[in-house]
Motif scaffolding. Structure first.
Motif, PDB file in Angstrom:
ATOM      1  N   ASN A  33      31.184  43.630  39.689  1.00 25.37           N
ATOM      2  CA  ASN A  33      31.625  45.132  40.416  1.00 25.37           C
ATOM      3  C   ASN A  33      32.486  44.806  41.532  1.00 25.37           C
ATOM      4  OD1 ASN A  33      31.485  47.821  40.357  1.00 25.37           O
ATOM      5  ND2 ASN A  33      29.752  48.043  41.696  1.00 25.37           N
ATOM      6  N   PHE A  34      33.508  45.494  41.500  1.00 28.65           N
ATOM      7  CA  PHE A  34      34.598  45.559  42.560  1.00 28.65           C
ATOM      8  C   PHE A  34      35.135  43.952  42.865  1.00 28.65           C
ATOM      9  CE2 PHE A  34      36.567  46.480  46.863  1.00 28.65           C
ATOM     10  CZ  PHE A  34      37.077  47.761  46.458  1.00 28.65           C
ATOM     11  N   SER A  35      35.111  43.282  41.778  1.00 30.29           N
ATOM     12  CA  SER A  35      35.837  41.945  41.757  1.00 30.29           C
ATOM     13  C   SER A  35      37.212  41.932  41.333  1.00 30.29           C
ATOM     14  CB  SER A  35      35.008  40.930  41.081  1.00 30.29           C
ATOM     15  OG  SER A  35      33.888  40.846  41.494  1.00 30.29           O
ATOM     16  N   ILE A  36      37.834  41.010  41.796  1.00 27.19           N
ATOM     17  CA  ILE A  36      39.320  40.917  41.227  1.00 27.19           C
ATOM     18  C   ILE A  36      39.068  39.727  40.450  1.00 27.19           C
ATOM     19  CG2 ILE A  36      41.662  39.941  41.512  1.00 27.19           C
ATOM     20  CD1 ILE A  36      41.384  40.941  44.675  1.00 27.19           C
ATOM     21  N   VAL A  37      39.736  40.295  39.016  1.00 22.69           N
ATOM     22  CA  VAL A  37      39.647  39.323  37.746  1.00 22.69           C
ATOM     23  C   VAL A  37      40.934  39.051  37.130  1.00 22.69           C
ATOM     24  CG1 VAL A  37      37.306  40.191  37.315  1.00 22.69           C
ATOM     25  CG2 VAL A  37      39.128  41.245  36.365  1.00 22.69           C
ATOM     26  N   ALA A  38      40.707  37.786  36.538  1.00 22.17           N
ATOM     27  CA  ALA A  38      42.197  37.410  35.914  1.00 22.17           C
ATOM     28  C   ALA A  38      41.641  38.093  34.362  1.00 22.17           C
ATOM     29  CB  ALA A  38      42.321  35.937  35.691  1.00 22.17           C
ATOM     30  N   LEU A  39      42.783  38.547  33.849  1.00 19.79           N
ATOM     31  CA  LEU A  39      42.810  39.109  32.510  1.00 19.79           C
ATOM     32  C   LEU A  39      43.364  38.127  31.300  1.00 19.79           C
ATOM     33  CD1 LEU A  39      43.612  42.841  33.575  1.00 19.79           C
ATOM     34  CD2 LEU A  39      41.349  41.663  33.165  1.00 19.79           C
ATOM     35  N   CYS A  40      42.686  37.604  30.690  1.00 23.83           N
ATOM     36  CA  CYS A  40      43.108  36.473  29.905  1.00 23.83           C
ATOM     37  C   CYS A  40      42.860  36.586  28.438  1.00 23.83           C
ATOM     38  CB  CYS A  40      42.463  35.125  30.306  1.00 23.83           C
ATOM     39  SG  CYS A  40      42.600  34.869  31.999  1.00 23.83           S
ATOM     40  N   CYS A  41      43.401  35.679  27.622  1.00 27.22           N
ATOM     41  CA  CYS A  41      43.108  35.708  26.103  1.00 27.22           C
ATOM     42  C   CYS A  41      42.928  34.217  25.758  1.00 27.22           C
ATOM     43  CB  CYS A  41      44.314  35.984  25.557  1.00 27.22           C
ATOM     44  SG  CYS A  41      44.047  36.052  23.748  1.00 27.22           S
ATOM     45  N   ILE A  42      41.669  33.834  24.970  1.00 24.21           N
ATOM     46  CA  ILE A  42      41.658  32.503  24.561  1.00 24.21           C
ATOM     47  C   ILE A  42      41.418  32.581  22.986  1.00 24.21           C
ATOM     48  CG2 ILE A  42      40.434  31.658  26.647  1.00 24.21           C
ATOM     49  CD1 ILE A  42      37.763  32.296  25.656  1.00 24.21           C
ATOM     50  N   GLU A  43      41.586  31.301  22.408  1.00 28.27           N
ATOM     51  CA  GLU A  43      41.568  31.327  21.129  1.00 28.27           C
ATOM     52  C   GLU A  43      39.797  31.739  20.503  1.00 28.27           C
ATOM     53  OE1 GLU A  43      43.733  28.345  19.141  1.00 28.27           O
ATOM     54  OE2 GLU A  43      45.394  28.437  20.550  1.00 28.27           O
ATOM     55  N   SER A  44      39.980  32.320  19.478  1.00 28.62           N
ATOM     56  CA  SER A  44      38.532  32.563  18.960  1.00 28.62           C
ATOM     57  C   SER A  44      37.619  31.234  18.734  1.00 28.62           C
ATOM     58  CB  SER A  44      38.583  33.432  17.844  1.00 28.62           C
ATOM     59  OG  SER A  44      39.218  32.766  16.747  1.00 28.62           O
TER      60      SER A  44
END
Length: 102
Positions: A33-44
């Motif tokens: 909650n109320f954190s700065i997050v990286a929005l990423c994609c990793i392979e399944s």
């Protein structure tokens, strides 16, 4: 960010990768909650092999920080613990957000 609509991400659709310190499994959603997050994609295949645990509440936590593609950052505006979802404020487009899984 005032004019940007928060995007809803369900925990069942993403994995959480915590860096820097350990957080009890029961507190992960509260810690976001109320954190700065990286929005990423990793392979399944990485998602399955590096998964620390996934419980009946659909919260998936990774053992390590995998090599991933980072699309950008967002601010977790709120966490709905009951519905297991995050509301994230970001300038990323809906098309890019749909690729985020970590």
């Amino acid at each position: 960010f005032r004019s940007v609509e928060p995007r809803q991400l369900f925990m069942k659709d993403i994995a959480i990768c915590l860096t820097g310190s350990a957080v009890d499994k029961e507190c992960i959603l509260y810690a976001l909650n109320f954190s700065i997050v990286a929005l990423c994609c990793i392979e399944s295949n990485v998602l399955v092999s590096d998964m620390s645990h996934q419980d009946s509440d659909d919260v998936c936590v990774l053992n390590c920080v995998p090599v991933n593609r980072c699309y950008g950052y967002g601010l977790v505006r709120s966490v709905d613990v009951d519905d297991k979802c995050l509301f994230i404020v970001t300038s990323l487009s809906d098309e890019v957000i749909s690729k985020v899984n970590c």
